[in-house]
Design a protein around this motif. Structure first.
Motif, PDB file in Angstrom:
ATOM      1  N   ASP A 103       0.772  -1.193   0.053  1.00 41.70           N
ATOM      2  CA  ASP A 103      -0.116   0.111   0.007  1.00 41.70           C
ATOM      3  C   ASP A 103       0.914   1.160   0.071  1.00 41.70           C
ATOM      4  O   ASP A 103       2.050   1.281   0.321  1.00 41.70           O
ATOM      5  CB  ASP A 103      -0.793  -0.140   1.311  1.00 41.70           C
ATOM      6  CG  ASP A 103      -1.700   1.328   1.439  1.00 41.70           C
ATOM      7  OD1 ASP A 103      -2.594   1.458   0.979  1.00 41.70           O
ATOM      8  OD2 ASP A 103      -0.872   1.870   2.588  1.00 41.70           O
ATOM      9  N   ALA A 105       0.756   4.014   1.761  1.00 40.17           N
ATOM     10  CA  ALA A 105       1.273   4.390   3.146  1.00 40.17           C
ATOM     11  C   ALA A 105       2.261   3.470   3.717  1.00 40.17           C
ATOM     12  O   ALA A 105       3.215   4.023   4.352  1.00 40.17           O
ATOM     13  CB  ALA A 105       0.252   4.496   4.101  1.00 40.17           C
ATOM     14  N   ILE A 123       1.976   0.120  11.113  1.00 43.03           N
ATOM     15  CA  ILE A 123       0.948   0.763  10.557  1.00 43.03           C
ATOM     16  C   ILE A 123      -0.300  -0.127  10.583  1.00 43.03           C
ATOM     17  O   ILE A 123      -0.316  -1.384  10.623  1.00 43.03           O
ATOM     18  CB  ILE A 123       1.135   1.079   8.907  1.00 43.03           C
ATOM     19  CG1 ILE A 123       0.212   2.132   8.224  1.00 43.03           C
ATOM     20  CG2 ILE A 123       1.357  -0.299   8.005  1.00 43.03           C
ATOM     21  CD1 ILE A 123       1.011   2.775   6.936  1.00 43.03           C
ATOM     22  N   ARG A 124      -1.663   0.530  10.625  1.00 41.45           N
ATOM     23  CA  ARG A 124      -2.664  -0.171  10.424  1.00 41.45           C
ATOM     24  C   ARG A 124      -3.091  -0.788   8.973  1.00 41.45           C
ATOM     25  O   ARG A 124      -3.664  -1.777   8.754  1.00 41.45           O
ATOM     26  CB  ARG A 124      -3.828   0.821  10.719  1.00 41.45           C
ATOM     27  CG  ARG A 124      -5.237   0.214  11.440  1.00 41.45           C
ATOM     28  CD  ARG A 124      -6.160   0.980  11.665  1.00 41.45           C
ATOM     29  NE  ARG A 124      -5.665   2.144  12.812  1.00 41.45           N
ATOM     30  CZ  ARG A 124      -5.670   1.827  14.105  1.00 41.45           C
ATOM     31  NH1 ARG A 124      -6.091   0.721  14.561  1.00 41.45           N
ATOM     32  NH2 ARG A 124      -4.953   2.473  15.217  1.00 41.45           N
ATOM     33  N   ALA A 125      -2.544  -0.142   8.085  1.00 42.03           N
ATOM     34  CA  ALA A 125      -2.794  -0.418   6.637  1.00 42.03           C
ATOM     35  C   ALA A 125      -2.462  -1.947   6.385  1.00 42.03           C
ATOM     36  O   ALA A 125      -1.234  -2.278   6.743  1.00 42.03           O
ATOM     37  CB  ALA A 125      -2.243   0.524   5.746  1.00 42.03           C
ATOM     38  N   GLY A 126      -3.019  -2.412   5.463  1.00 40.42           N
ATOM     39  CA  GLY A 126      -2.686  -3.795   5.109  1.00 40.42           C
ATOM     40  C   GLY A 126      -3.608  -4.999   5.802  1.00 40.42           C
ATOM     41  O   GLY A 126      -3.806  -5.782   5.095  1.00 40.42           O
ATOM     42  N   LEU A 127      -3.808  -4.847   7.095  1.00 43.82           N
ATOM     43  CA  LEU A 127      -4.829  -5.836   7.745  1.00 43.82           C
ATOM     44  C   LEU A 127      -6.197  -5.958   6.847  1.00 43.82           C
ATOM     45  O   LEU A 127      -6.600  -4.809   6.634  1.00 43.82           O
ATOM     46  CB  LEU A 127      -4.960  -5.328   8.985  1.00 43.82           C
ATOM     47  CG  LEU A 127      -3.986  -5.071  10.072  1.00 43.82           C
ATOM     48  CD1 LEU A 127      -4.493  -4.364  11.344  1.00 43.82           C
ATOM     49  CD2 LEU A 127      -3.379  -6.451  10.558  1.00 43.82           C
ATOM     50  N   SER A 129      -6.567  -6.882   3.982  1.00 40.46           N
ATOM     51  CA  SER A 129      -6.450  -6.652   2.675  1.00 40.46           C
ATOM     52  C   SER A 129      -5.505  -7.708   2.067  1.00 40.46           C
ATOM     53  O   SER A 129      -4.973  -8.733   2.964  1.00 40.46           O
ATOM     54  CB  SER A 129      -5.856  -5.524   2.196  1.00 40.46           C
ATOM     55  OG  SER A 129      -4.268  -5.659   2.285  1.00 40.46           O
ATOM     56  N   LEU A 151      -0.706  -4.743  14.845  1.00 40.63           N
ATOM     57  CA  LEU A 151      -0.640  -3.966  13.584  1.00 40.63           C
ATOM     58  C   LEU A 151       0.419  -4.447  12.645  1.00 40.63           C
ATOM     59  O   LEU A 151       1.300  -5.507  13.082  1.00 40.63           O
ATOM     60  CB  LEU A 151       0.231  -2.436  13.925  1.00 40.63           C
ATOM     61  CG  LEU A 151      -0.701  -1.628  14.918  1.00 40.63           C
ATOM     62  CD1 LEU A 151      -0.046  -0.557  15.560  1.00 40.63           C
ATOM     63  CD2 LEU A 151      -2.010  -1.017  14.284  1.00 40.63           C
TER      64      LEU A 151
END
Lengths: 290, 256
Positions: A103, A105, A123-127, A129, A151
């Motif tokens: 991602d 970010a 980071i929170r992003a990725g969970l 997905s 995270l």
């Protein structure tokens, strides 16, 4: 003058310091302020087997088409005004290289960790997905505080070398951007063992902030190994305010890239010679379009 | 309202209204529209019921005026390069309306590739910022061509995270997960069902439930009575046609 060392080099001298198998970062974003003169010099060399780290644009497309990429780490590859990069697409569809798809970010956190000599940043992003599914090497980390949140631990993106393009620089490698967006070029330089800055013009240090605010000074010489003056060196990507993206030429690139025969002709016309030949050929092409 | 009978709203204009409603009373947050109709919609929302919205020029500036879509801004009220934009996403002060090459019943979205990720049939953009968007700030979707190829049973590569995927990933994933609405050229949808499956909220005028069903590759939740997407007011039509999109860019994105 600062009295600091003179790091000026030619594009070919910079590429001469790169080796096959290296992890190479390329600054800019999509089809914006890409160090295209350095990419073209790289295409003239025999450096290959690269792990490429890039918010991808035609840099990725050209190197993919030339078979120089072993592994690509990216969040996207696009020409911006033309959403899909044809060479990147074709290379992916024939399985030409390994892909680490992150991602945007997550990528930023990886660069930041690389610049700060940290093993990872959370980071929170990725969970949730499929980024985690297609990157089984990614791990999560549990917050040591009361929240106990789980995270994603984005591993540092550390590079052997980084290539970026600035509007101005001085001879010791202080780099200045005059457009609205720094992208992540300072982080690329700081997260790399060696960093090379190409620029529209090399000027005296005193001239850099004569008409521009000091916060335009994006890159500091301590993170720079070499500087090359490459006028129109981001062409055909944008390098505002010096020039915008060459949309007609980008369109010609994308059209040619979508067809192997047309691409052979494009390459023969624009990429067979050196950087000077390239710009002359582009000028001639533009005259023909009128 | 003599003017509205003379000036019947087009399908594109109903879509604009439906997208604009996503930002109603949003306060001081950034509206990030992707696509023409959402761009028209965000500007309309700011000019009417959401005056405090922040807008960008599509590059690195926050704009303090509301120029027509495609026209230059003359007032800058802030600086928002990519790195600050990503920080704003993670801080949650943003509501993005993204596109989708595929979207499924629970709102999982794909913009990365079609087919097997290892060797895709068709490589698209890559996941871009969809994973960070969906876990951190409110997200809506705009789909200009509602078809079974887009509304699929299962997306090939989860880029934007849907309700079932967020729930499976645990509390860190659901903490700020907030899928608001899906607007297509046929209607408006949300996820306000017990299992967060996609639900038909309203149909644009002239569209039937059967038409939506045929264009959707999964079973939609259907209310007993399906309302029609609300009419634009005369003033909203004027703003869309004369101020925000005078060259009619919206009609290139939505078939009449």
């Amino acid at each position: 003058m600062t009295g600091a060392i003179d790091k000026r080099m030619t594009s070919d001298e910079i590429v001469g310091r790169l080796r096959s198998g290296m992890t190479l970062g390329i600054g800019g974003w999509g089809s914006r302020r890409k160090p295209m003169a350095l990419v073209r010099a790289l295409l003239r060399s025999d450096v290959t087997d690269l792990t490429l780290v890039s918010y991808g644009g035609p840099d990725v497309g050209l190197l993919a088409e030339a078979g120089r990429i072993r592994k690509l780490i990216t969040a996207f590859t696009t020409l911006d005004s033309i959403p899909l990069e044809p060479h990147f697409r074709a290379a992916r569809e024939r399985g030409a290289f390994e892909l680490v798809e992150l991602d945007e970010a997550m990528f930023m956190q990886g660069l930041t960790a690389g610049a700060q000599r940290l093993p990872f940043l959370p980071i929170r992003a990725g969970l949730g997905s499929d980024v985690l599914r297609v990157n089984p090497q990614l791990r999560t980390v549990t917050s040591p505080y009361e929240d106990g949140e789980e995270l994603v631990a984005v591993p540092a993106l550390r590079m052997d070398a980084a290539l970026v393009h600035m509007n101005r620089a001085d001879r010791s490698g202080n780099g200045q951007y005059l457009g609205p967006d720094p992208y992540f070029d300072d982080l690329f330089c700081e997260a790399a063992d060696t960093a090379y800055v190409s620029c529209e013009r090399v000027v005296e240090s005193a001239a850099l902030t004569e008409h521009a605010a000091p916060q335009t000074m994006l890159i500091s010489r301590h993170s720079v190994t070499g500087v090359a003056e490459t006028p129109k060196g981001a062409h055909f990507t944008s390098c505002v305010p010096d020039y915008g993206r060459d949309e007609p030429f980008q369109k010609a690139y994308a059209t040619a890239a979508a067809d192997p025969d047309a691409w052979d002709a494009f390459r023969a016309r624009f990429l067979a010679g050196d950087e000077r030949d390239y710009h002359l050929a582009v000028q001639t092409w533009h005259k023909e379009q009128r | 309202m003599t003017s509205t009978t003379e000036r019947t709203a087009t399908r594109a204009e109903y879509c604009v209204i439906a997208c604009a409603e996503a930002w109603r009373d949003a306060g001081e947050i950034l509206a990030s529209p992707m696509g023409t109709v959402p761009a028209v919609a965000a500007r309309l929302a700011k000019l009417t019921f959401s005056p405090d919205l922040l807008l960008t020029d599509g590059e690195a500036l926050l704009i303090g005026d509301v120029p027509a879509v495609g026209a230059a801004s003359t007032v800058t009220e802030g600086w928002l390069p990519y790195r600050r934009h990503l920080t704003m996403v993670m801080g949650g002060r943003r509501h993005v309306m993204m596109g989708a090459s595929q979207i499924d019943r629970f709102g999982n979205q794909n913009i990365s590739c079609i087919g097997d990720w290892e060797r895709p049939k068709r490589q698209l953009l890559g996941v871009r910022g969809a994973p960070v968007n969906t876990l951190n700030n409110p997200v809506s979707y705009w789909i200009p061509r509602h078809s079974p190829r887009v509304f699929v049973a299962k997306v090939d590569m989860i880029s934007g995270v849907g309700h079932d995927s967020a729930a499976a990933a645990g509390p860190s994933a659901t903490r700020f997960h907030d899928l608001r609405r899906v607007v297509s050229d046929l209607g408006v949808f949300d996820f306000a069902t017990p299992d967060h499956a996609m639900r038909l909220v309203s149909l644009h005028p002239g569209v039937t439930v059967d038409q939506v069903r045929e264009a959707t590759g999964f079973e939609l939740s259907l209310p007993d009575d399906v309302p029609v997407t609300r009419e634009p007011t005369g003033e909203e039509l004027r703003l869309i046609r004369d101020v925000v999109d005078p060259s009619g860019l919206r009609d290139r994105e939505v078939r009449a």
